[in-house]
Scaffold this motif. Sequence first.
Motif, PDB file in Angstrom:
ATOM      1  N   MET A   1      -3.396 -40.653 -62.510  1.00  0.00           N
ATOM      2  CA  MET A   1      -3.192 -39.209 -62.498  1.00  0.00           C
ATOM      3  C   MET A   1      -1.942 -38.975 -63.552  1.00  0.00           C
ATOM      4  SD  MET A   1      -2.059 -36.974 -59.389  1.00  0.00           S
ATOM      5  CE  MET A   1      -0.661 -37.744 -58.591  1.00  0.00           C
ATOM      6  N   ALA A   2      -2.135 -37.881 -64.405  1.00  0.00           N
ATOM      7  CA  ALA A   2      -1.206 -37.443 -65.294  1.00  0.00           C
ATOM      8  C   ALA A   2       0.083 -36.812 -64.621  1.00  0.00           C
ATOM      9  CB  ALA A   2      -1.646 -36.640 -66.177  1.00  0.00           C
ATOM     10  N   VAL A   3       1.092 -37.204 -65.192  1.00  0.00           N
ATOM     11  CA  VAL A   3       2.643 -36.782 -64.523  1.00  0.00           C
ATOM     12  C   VAL A   3       3.214 -35.904 -65.801  1.00  0.00           C
ATOM     13  CG1 VAL A   3       4.692 -37.116 -63.451  1.00  0.00           C
ATOM     14  CG2 VAL A   3       2.838 -38.565 -63.014  1.00  0.00           C
ATOM     15  N   PHE A   4       3.292 -34.620 -65.453  1.00  0.00           N
ATOM     16  CA  PHE A   4       3.849 -33.646 -66.432  1.00  0.00           C
ATOM     17  C   PHE A   4       5.414 -33.471 -65.888  1.00  0.00           C
ATOM     18  CE2 PHE A   4      -0.738 -32.825 -66.496  1.00  0.00           C
ATOM     19  CZ  PHE A   4      -0.863 -32.452 -67.602  1.00  0.00           C
ATOM     20  N   SER A   5       6.239 -33.569 -67.114  1.00  0.00           N
ATOM     21  CA  SER A   5       7.500 -33.127 -66.954  1.00  0.00           C
ATOM     22  C   SER A   5       7.838 -31.561 -66.785  1.00  0.00           C
ATOM     23  CB  SER A   5       8.409 -33.609 -68.303  1.00  0.00           C
ATOM     24  OG  SER A   5       7.774 -32.926 -69.516  1.00  0.00           O
ATOM     25  N   SER A   6       6.824 -30.619 -67.541  1.00  0.00           N
ATOM     26  CA  SER A   6       7.025 -29.228 -67.290  1.00  0.00           C
ATOM     27  C   SER A   6       6.045 -28.774 -66.055  1.00  0.00           C
ATOM     28  CB  SER A   6       6.258 -28.801 -68.628  1.00  0.00           C
ATOM     29  OG  SER A   6       6.382 -27.203 -68.414  1.00  0.00           O
ATOM     30  N   PRO A   7       6.551 -28.148 -65.161  1.00  0.00           N
ATOM     31  CA  PRO A   7       6.050 -27.348 -63.978  1.00  0.00           C
ATOM     32  C   PRO A   7       5.122 -26.166 -64.723  1.00  0.00           C
ATOM     33  CG  PRO A   7       8.227 -27.317 -63.703  1.00  0.00           C
ATOM     34  CD  PRO A   7       8.020 -27.782 -65.028  1.00  0.00           C
ATOM     35  N   LEU A   8       4.208 -25.806 -63.824  1.00  0.00           N
ATOM     36  CA  LEU A   8       3.133 -24.867 -64.092  1.00  0.00           C
ATOM     37  C   LEU A   8       3.687 -23.508 -63.494  1.00  0.00           C
ATOM     38  CD1 LEU A   8       0.172 -23.949 -64.659  1.00  0.00           C
ATOM     39  CD2 LEU A   8      -0.433 -24.545 -62.399  1.00  0.00           C
ATOM     40  N   LEU A   9       3.421 -22.444 -64.588  1.00  0.00           N
ATOM     41  CA  LEU A   9       3.833 -21.059 -64.048  1.00  0.00           C
ATOM     42  C   LEU A   9       2.423 -20.408 -63.674  1.00  0.00           C
ATOM     43  CD1 LEU A   9       5.440 -18.565 -63.838  1.00  0.00           C
ATOM     44  CD2 LEU A   9       5.412 -18.181 -66.251  1.00  0.00           C
ATOM     45  N   ILE A  10       2.120 -19.849 -62.664  1.00  0.00           N
ATOM     46  CA  ILE A  10       1.195 -19.138 -62.234  1.00  0.00           C
ATOM     47  C   ILE A  10       1.367 -17.686 -62.352  1.00  0.00           C
ATOM     48  CG2 ILE A  10      -0.508 -18.668 -60.482  1.00  0.00           C
ATOM     49  CD1 ILE A  10      -0.250 -21.684 -59.527  1.00  0.00           C
ATOM     50  N   THR A  11       0.794 -17.028 -63.191  1.00  0.00           N
ATOM     51  CA  THR A  11       0.778 -15.428 -62.975  1.00  0.00           C
ATOM     52  C   THR A  11      -0.367 -14.645 -62.239  1.00  0.00           C
ATOM     53  OG1 THR A  11       1.984 -15.678 -65.083  1.00  0.00           O
ATOM     54  CG2 THR A  11       1.034 -13.515 -64.641  1.00  0.00           C
ATOM     55  N   VAL A  12      -0.067 -13.861 -61.401  1.00  0.00           N
ATOM     56  CA  VAL A  12      -1.215 -13.135 -60.962  1.00  0.00           C
ATOM     57  C   VAL A  12      -1.305 -11.971 -61.791  1.00  0.00           C
ATOM     58  CG1 VAL A  12       0.255 -12.199 -59.028  1.00  0.00           C
ATOM     59  CG2 VAL A  12      -2.137 -12.370 -58.682  1.00  0.00           C
ATOM     60  N   ALA A  13      -2.484 -11.628 -61.977  1.00  0.00           N
ATOM     61  CA  ALA A  13      -2.770 -10.225 -62.306  1.00  0.00           C
ATOM     62  C   ALA A  13      -3.586  -9.410 -61.448  1.00  0.00           C
ATOM     63  CB  ALA A  13      -3.525 -10.244 -64.036  1.00  0.00           C
ATOM     64  N   PRO A  14      -3.013  -8.771 -60.441  1.00  0.00           N
ATOM     65  CA  PRO A  14      -3.961  -8.406 -59.493  1.00  0.00           C
ATOM     66  C   PRO A  14      -4.916  -6.953 -59.397  1.00  0.00           C
ATOM     67  CG  PRO A  14      -1.758  -7.377 -59.147  1.00  0.00           C
ATOM     68  CD  PRO A  14      -1.654  -8.389 -60.487  1.00  0.00           C
ATOM     69  N   ASN A  15      -4.786  -6.312 -60.574  1.00  0.00           N
ATOM     70  CA  ASN A  15      -5.473  -5.380 -60.616  1.00  0.00           C
ATOM     71  C   ASN A  15      -6.132  -4.747 -61.759  1.00  0.00           C
ATOM     72  OD1 ASN A  15      -3.188  -4.578 -61.741  1.00  0.00           O
ATOM     73  ND2 ASN A  15      -2.537  -2.953 -59.969  1.00  0.00           N
ATOM     74  N   GLY A  16      -5.303  -4.659 -62.805  1.00  0.00           N
ATOM     75  CA  GLY A  16      -5.992  -4.372 -64.197  1.00  0.00           C
ATOM     76  C   GLY A  16      -5.967  -2.888 -64.590  1.00  0.00           C
ATOM     77  N   ALA A  17      -6.898  -2.698 -65.780  1.00  0.00           N
ATOM     78  CA  ALA A  17      -6.852  -1.161 -66.018  1.00  0.00           C
ATOM     79  C   ALA A  17      -7.947  -0.570 -65.558  1.00  0.00           C
ATOM     80  CB  ALA A  17      -6.711  -1.233 -67.645  1.00  0.00           C
ATOM     81  N   TYR A  18      -8.970  -1.205 -64.858  1.00  0.00           N
ATOM     82  CA  TYR A  18     -10.487  -0.614 -64.910  1.00  0.00           C
ATOM     83  C   TYR A  18     -10.798  -0.703 -63.406  1.00  0.00           C
ATOM     84  CZ  TYR A  18     -10.107  -0.963 -70.062  1.00  0.00           C
ATOM     85  OH  TYR A  18      -9.951  -0.680 -71.241  1.00  0.00           O
ATOM     86  N   LYS A  19     -10.913  -1.777 -62.723  1.00  0.00           N
ATOM     87  CA  LYS A  19     -11.306  -1.660 -61.509  1.00  0.00           C
ATOM     88  C   LYS A  19     -10.834  -0.719 -60.507  1.00  0.00           C
ATOM     89  CE  LYS A  19     -12.798  -6.650 -61.581  1.00  0.00           C
ATOM     90  NZ  LYS A  19     -12.081  -7.180 -62.903  1.00  0.00           N
ATOM     91  N   GLN A  20     -11.678  -0.522 -59.717  1.00  0.00           N
ATOM     92  CA  GLN A  20     -11.463   0.424 -58.671  1.00  0.00           C
ATOM     93  C   GLN A  20     -11.892   0.137 -57.331  1.00  0.00           C
ATOM     94  OE1 GLN A  20     -10.156   3.455 -59.310  1.00  0.00           O
ATOM     95  NE2 GLN A  20     -10.330   3.317 -61.680  1.00  0.00           N
ATOM     96  N   ARG A  21     -11.395   0.707 -56.441  1.00  0.00           N
ATOM     97  CA  ARG A  21     -11.630   0.328 -55.002  1.00  0.00           C
ATOM     98  C   ARG A  21     -13.008  -0.088 -54.374  1.00  0.00           C
ATOM     99  NH1 ARG A  21      -6.939  -0.176 -52.783  1.00  0.00           N
ATOM    100  NH2 ARG A  21      -6.244   1.754 -52.838  1.00  0.00           N
ATOM    101  N   PRO A  22     -13.782   0.398 -54.816  1.00  0.00           N
ATOM    102  CA  PRO A  22     -15.477   0.164 -54.507  1.00  0.00           C
ATOM    103  C   PRO A  22     -15.495  -1.312 -55.142  1.00  0.00           C
ATOM    104  CG  PRO A  22     -15.399   2.284 -55.380  1.00  0.00           C
ATOM    105  CD  PRO A  22     -14.337   1.787 -55.780  1.00  0.00           C
ATOM    106  N   ASP A  23     -14.810  -1.741 -56.102  1.00  0.00           N
ATOM    107  CA  ASP A  23     -15.083  -3.185 -56.694  1.00  0.00           C
ATOM    108  C   ASP A  23     -14.589  -4.347 -55.743  1.00  0.00           C
ATOM    109  OD1 ASP A  23     -15.973  -2.493 -59.270  1.00  0.00           O
ATOM    110  OD2 ASP A  23     -14.224  -1.674 -59.725  1.00  0.00           O
ATOM    111  N   HIS A  24     -13.246  -3.803 -55.075  1.00  0.00           N
ATOM    112  CA  HIS A  24     -12.890  -4.654 -53.857  1.00  0.00           C
ATOM    113  C   HIS A  24     -12.070  -3.976 -52.996  1.00  0.00           C
ATOM    114  CE1 HIS A  24     -11.096  -8.171 -51.857  1.00  0.00           C
ATOM    115  NE2 HIS A  24     -12.039  -8.831 -52.476  1.00  0.00           N
ATOM    116  N   PRO A  25     -12.062  -3.950 -51.887  1.00  0.00           N
ATOM    117  CA  PRO A  25     -11.429  -3.186 -50.793  1.00  0.00           C
ATOM    118  C   PRO A  25      -9.664  -3.725 -50.757  1.00  0.00           C
ATOM    119  CG  PRO A  25     -12.604  -4.730 -49.430  1.00  0.00           C
ATOM    120  CD  PRO A  25     -13.436  -4.583 -51.015  1.00  0.00           C
ATOM    121  N   ALA A  26      -9.441  -4.872 -51.327  1.00  0.00           N
ATOM    122  CA  ALA A  26      -8.242  -5.607 -51.205  1.00  0.00           C
ATOM    123  C   ALA A  26      -7.379  -5.232 -52.872  1.00  0.00           C
ATOM    124  CB  ALA A  26      -8.117  -6.785 -50.952  1.00  0.00           C
ATOM    125  N   LEU A  27      -8.302  -4.449 -53.678  1.00  0.00           N
ATOM    126  CA  LEU A  27      -7.561  -4.227 -54.850  1.00  0.00           C
ATOM    127  C   LEU A  27      -6.156  -3.359 -54.749  1.00  0.00           C
ATOM    128  CD1 LEU A  27      -8.315  -4.474 -57.883  1.00  0.00           C
ATOM    129  CD2 LEU A  27      -9.025  -2.163 -58.054  1.00  0.00           C
TER     130      LEU A  27
END
Length: 275
Positions: A1-27
């Motif tokens: 298994m590879a071992v990385f010296s640099s951790p991972l940054l996780i970014t969440v993009a929770p909504n965006g510019a276009y989706k609406q509530r009918p696309d997902h109730p938890a948007l």
Amino acid sequence: MAVFSSPLLITVAPNGAYKQRPDHPALPLTTSELGQTAKQCLEAGAGMIHMHIRDADGRHSLDVTGYREAQQAVKAAVGDELIIQVTSEAARVYKAPEQIAMVTVLKPEAVSVGLREVDQPEIGEAGLEHFFGWLAKERIMTQVIVYDVADLQRWQALRAKGVIPDAPWSLLFVLGRYSVGQTSEAKDLLPFVMAHTGAEPWSMCAFGAGEHACATTAVALGGHARVGFENNLLLNNGQVAPDNAALVRQIADSARVLGRSLYSAKQAREAFFSA
């Protein structure tokens, strides 16, 4: 298994510019929903939130007052434990001068800037030099969005000419934005990685059900990942994700398998933006 010296940054993009509530109730569309989502995604492993806001009719907005209210809601939920990255996306609503004006008035902690959106004739290289010089001077945590290798090469050319000053920039490789049906595959990442000759840390985002495979590939290649309802609503098994946190949790699990720890917001600020 590879071992990385640099951790991972996780970014969440929770909504965006276009989706609406009918696309997902938890948007998450309201400021309170953004705060709740931020807390859930922090607990799942995210270190940054990529934030869009909407106007009263649910449409994409770059309103400074609206952004300030959303920032306050997220800070009320998570304090400084998430980097708040606002979008400057045009989304077929705004032009480059308006996008730049929003950023300079808001002065956010972090911002994403689509290179091709601001690299316009009305801005010119002199305008780019002024804007990116200001971003560097103000120490705004700036992530430059590139949609293809041509965008990446344009960025590199601007850097080589001195139009873009030396600063702790980062890049976002967008996979599949202009593919048929906006679908992404892990192999779409390879041209970006091969063409990336600079020192900027990079992240990727991907459209559709291939998001998780693409993000896991980025983790394996030493990059960082952005996931969330902006581009994808599906879990890796093809089922609809219950919320954004489930998509964050998936990639956090991949990181553990691949031997990468996760950046906290504090660690990411120091590693990405304090140079």
